[in-house]
Write an enzyme that holds these catalytic residues in place. Structure first.
Site, PDB file in Angstrom:
ATOM      1  N   GLY A  28     -37.374  24.797  50.324  1.00  0.00           N
ATOM      2  CA  GLY A  28     -37.359  25.868  49.951  1.00  0.00           C
ATOM      3  C   GLY A  28     -38.778  26.432  50.045  1.00  0.00           C
ATOM      4  O   GLY A  28     -39.107  27.731  50.345  1.00  0.00           O
ATOM      5  N   TRP A  29     -39.553  25.847  48.302  1.00  0.00           N
ATOM      6  CA  TRP A  29     -40.581  26.512  48.469  1.00  0.00           C
ATOM      7  C   TRP A  29     -41.893  25.591  49.890  1.00  0.00           C
ATOM      8  O   TRP A  29     -42.679  27.320  49.782  1.00  0.00           O
ATOM      9  CB  TRP A  29     -41.376  25.129  46.913  1.00  0.00           C
ATOM     10  CG  TRP A  29     -42.479  25.932  46.561  1.00  0.00           C
ATOM     11  CD1 TRP A  29     -42.686  26.072  45.259  1.00  0.00           C
ATOM     12  CD2 TRP A  29     -43.720  26.313  47.303  1.00  0.00           C
ATOM     13  NE1 TRP A  29     -43.992  27.069  44.936  1.00  0.00           N
ATOM     14  CE2 TRP A  29     -45.049  26.504  46.187  1.00  0.00           C
ATOM     15  CE3 TRP A  29     -44.584  25.471  48.074  1.00  0.00           C
ATOM     16  CZ2 TRP A  29     -45.909  26.125  46.442  1.00  0.00           C
ATOM     17  CZ3 TRP A  29     -46.146  25.761  47.935  1.00  0.00           C
ATOM     18  CH2 TRP A  29     -46.566  26.232  46.967  1.00  0.00           C
ATOM     19  N   CYS A  64     -39.298  29.331  41.243  1.00  0.00           N
ATOM     20  CA  CYS A  64     -38.931  27.999  41.450  1.00  0.00           C
ATOM     21  C   CYS A  64     -38.424  27.112  39.970  1.00  0.00           C
ATOM     22  O   CYS A  64     -38.532  27.944  38.675  1.00  0.00           O
ATOM     23  CB  CYS A  64     -40.425  27.547  41.596  1.00  0.00           C
ATOM     24  SG  CYS A  64     -41.325  26.244  41.922  1.00  0.00           S
ATOM     25  N   ASN A 124     -40.426  14.554  41.976  1.00  0.00           N
ATOM     26  CA  ASN A 124     -40.810  13.697  41.862  1.00  0.00           C
ATOM     27  C   ASN A 124     -42.529  14.440  41.774  1.00  0.00           C
ATOM     28  O   ASN A 124     -43.727  14.798  42.866  1.00  0.00           O
ATOM     29  CB  ASN A 124     -41.848  12.397  42.653  1.00  0.00           C
ATOM     30  CG  ASN A 124     -40.809  11.212  41.868  1.00  0.00           C
ATOM     31  OD1 ASN A 124     -41.578  10.042  41.864  1.00  0.00           O
ATOM     32  ND2 ASN A 124     -39.814  11.601  42.539  1.00  0.00           N
ATOM     33  N   SER A 125     -41.810  16.054  41.741  1.00  0.00           N
ATOM     34  CA  SER A 125     -43.223  17.200  42.131  1.00  0.00           C
ATOM     35  C   SER A 125     -43.962  16.923  41.646  1.00  0.00           C
ATOM     36  O   SER A 125     -45.318  16.682  40.691  1.00  0.00           O
ATOM     37  CB  SER A 125     -42.234  18.514  40.773  1.00  0.00           C
ATOM     38  OG  SER A 125     -43.579  19.598  40.953  1.00  0.00           O
ATOM     39  N   PRO A 126     -44.997  17.975  42.499  1.00  0.00           N
ATOM     40  CA  PRO A 126     -46.884  18.160  42.055  1.00  0.00           C
ATOM     41  C   PRO A 126     -46.760  18.805  41.376  1.00  0.00           C
ATOM     42  O   PRO A 126     -47.906  19.284  40.379  1.00  0.00           O
ATOM     43  CB  PRO A 126     -47.009  18.546  43.553  1.00  0.00           C
ATOM     44  CG  PRO A 126     -46.091  18.160  44.360  1.00  0.00           C
ATOM     45  CD  PRO A 126     -44.763  17.967  43.629  1.00  0.00           C
TER      46      PRO A 126
END
Length: 543
Positions: free
Chosen positions: A107-108, A218, A377-379
């Site tokens: 969605g981001w 977010c 595993n987010s940036p």
């Protein structure tokens, strides 16, 4: 994996033959073999066909993970159908199978890259219809990848090559997609309607979060506001009804909790009896003891442990949770979601720390033993700094002399060749394996990788192309790499369907077809000799 059975082409042949007999001379121009070939090149006729097929894959993979956590799955977020297509082509090229490789729809990235409003923050401000539109686009590109590859194989077969086994055992580029529905874009009816559109487009797994829909943030930003469990369960139910209505009986619901980083709630639920879900939720709300004399007009009061208390309320009307209650809220969210129809969990965390994730998951597993996570595993994490900090603590605990490191500057390139760096990079390398084994992570994804790779590659190409390197920057940094690494879209005309279209035009118009292929088609410049075959022939001559 045999995704197109050996009988499918033969079955299509029989069907077309029967139809030709039925309609007689009016169908004389239809070639049985060509029609059957086109059927084989388009296995999935609708998005629902895809959703049913991929749901079966995910269920099988979830069972395999329960049997052995080494069987975890992975995906990368894609913001365009072409990006997803090239990812899956590369997966097949490098690993010979798409097994346990999925797609993620963020969605981001829809907000940042796909909205008619222009770039937006991840706050559910983008058009909700953009979500199913992207799902449909992704699967259209993957269908085309199937058609292009199969068309190449059929051409080779017609030219006398023995590729029948490759056709019979062809593995489709169609894989499961985990699709982000944010907080549901409205009430539970709105969530149901959007979920239907997503499933009809091909989604077999829908991820929904327990934030307030009209105040969504977010997961890696502040200001998150969660909803009572009853509200979230209603949306889980809405998605399940959508799956069932459309015949995707084993569709997957991923329930995300943002409670770890959320300190606010918009609503105070109504408790019917002591110890119910509403009561448990209210117990987390920060309150202050008051007397009736201290209470102002129109204030909200609660009775807690026999005392009158006033929930702490901000100027904007939101209520605060108790400090330090976040982990307990996460655990209750997870257990409640699984007990009310969710299949997988998603826990947003402040850092990628296996021990911290495991601490929460193990508490959930005390109640639901087969609880499994989808993990971001987010940036948004600084992976280098996080793991260097973790290793710094480990080395300090082991008695290592750490005076050579500036704890406040561990990102510095001067440490890149040190023991600390080596150990941190090794932990990053094995993070997914470790989290799958120790913290119940069934699926690892990176939400925004192609957002960042696009930016990075444009930065590098721009620097060279507009500088002294000029055209060499493109040739050396892009085209030459595509050729030598066998990247499919180096022949961009073929990848866009030019060869496929030529064959179709021949089917439709015969010798009258005006085709793009031929000696003047510059794509022929990218035909490369197979060096391995050349080497084999030289060795044969020497022998």
């Amino acid at each position: 994996m045999k995704n197109i059975a050996k009988t499918s082409y033969d079955s299509a042949l029989e069907t077309v033959r029967s139809l030709k007999e039925k309609y007689g001379s009016t169908w004389e121009a239809i070639t049985t073999q060509n029609a059957a070939r086109m059927v084989a090149q388009n296995r999935f006729k609708t998005g629902l066909d895809i959703a049913k097929y991929t749901a079966d894959i995910m269920r099988k993979d979830m069972q395999a993970y329960d049997e052995n956590p080494a069987n975890y799955t992975q995906s990368l977020g894609c913001w365009h159908g072409f990006v997803a297509q090239q990812k899956m082509i590369a997966v097949k090229k490098h690993y010979k199978t798409t097994d346990k490789k999925y797609l993620y729809l963020s969605g981001w990235m829809i907000a940042a890259l796909r909205s008619e409003f222009g770039p937006l923050p991840d706050q559910s401000m983008h058009e909700k219809i953009a979500v199913p539109v992207l799902i449909e686009e992704i699967y259209n590109f993957l269908r085309q990848a199937d058609a292009v590859e199969l068309n190449d194989l059929f051409r080779r077969l017609e030219n006398g090559e023995d590729v029948q086994e490759q056709i019979d055992n062809f593995e489709t580029h169609i894989v499961p997609i985990i699709a982000d529905i944010d907080a549901g874009f409205g009430n539970e009816e709105a969530t149901y309607l959007l979920a239907k559109k997503m499933i009809q487009a091909g989604a077999c797994a829908i991820q929904i979060e327990n934030q307030v829909s009209d105040a969504k943030q977010c997961g890696h930003q502040d200001g998150k506001v969660t909803v009572p469990h009853e509200d979230f369960i209603a949306k889980i139910n809405a998605i399940r009804y959508a799956f069932l209505e459309l015949g995707v009986d084993n569709g997957i619901i991923v329930a995300r909790t943002d409670s770890e980083g959320a300190g606010l709630t918009q609503k105070l639920p109504v408790s019917i009896e002591p110890g119910d879900l509403a009561s448990k939720y209210l117990d987390f709300v920060e309150c202050e003891e008051v007397t009736m004399e201290e209470v102002k007009n129109n204030e909200v009061l609660l009775k807690r442990s026999g005392k009158l208390v006033r929930p702490v309320r901000l100027a904007n009307g939101l209520y605060k949770f108790k400090e330090g209650s976040n982990i307990d809220r996460v655990v209750l969210d997870c257990i409640t979601s699984l007990q009310n129809g969710a299949d997988l969990l998603w826990i947003e965390t402040p850092t990628p720390h296996v021990g911290q994730i495991a601490h929460m998951v193990n508490r959930v597993r005390e109640v639901v033993p087969n609880a499994k996570l989808v993990y971001n595993n987010s940036p948004s994490f600084n992976w280098t700094l996080n793991f260097r900090n973790q290793v710094y603590e480990e080395m300090l605990h082991e008695g290592e002399n750490m005076t050579g490191y500036d704890r406040n500057n561990l990102m510095d390139a001067q440490y890149d060749g040190t023991e600390l760096c080596f150990r941190a990079d090794e932990k990053i390398k094995t993070f997914q394996q470790d989290a799958a084994r120790e913290a119940g992570v069934f699926h690892h994804l990176i939400t925004l990788p192609t957002y960042h790779t696009t930016a990075l590659h444009m930065n590098d190409l721009t620097e060279g192309y507009f500088g002294e390197e000029g055209m060499l920057a493109y040739v050396k940094g892009v085209q030459r790499q595509e050729i030598r690494k066998g990247v499919s879209c180096v022949k961009h005309q073929r990848m866009a369907g030019s060869d496929l279209g030529d064959d179709h035009k021949t089917f439709f118009a015969g010798d009258k077809a005006l085709k793009a292929g031929g000696v003047k088609n510059t794509s022929g410049q990218f035909e490369t000799k197979d060096s391995s075959k050349q080497l084999e022939s030289k060795e044969a001559v020497v022998a």
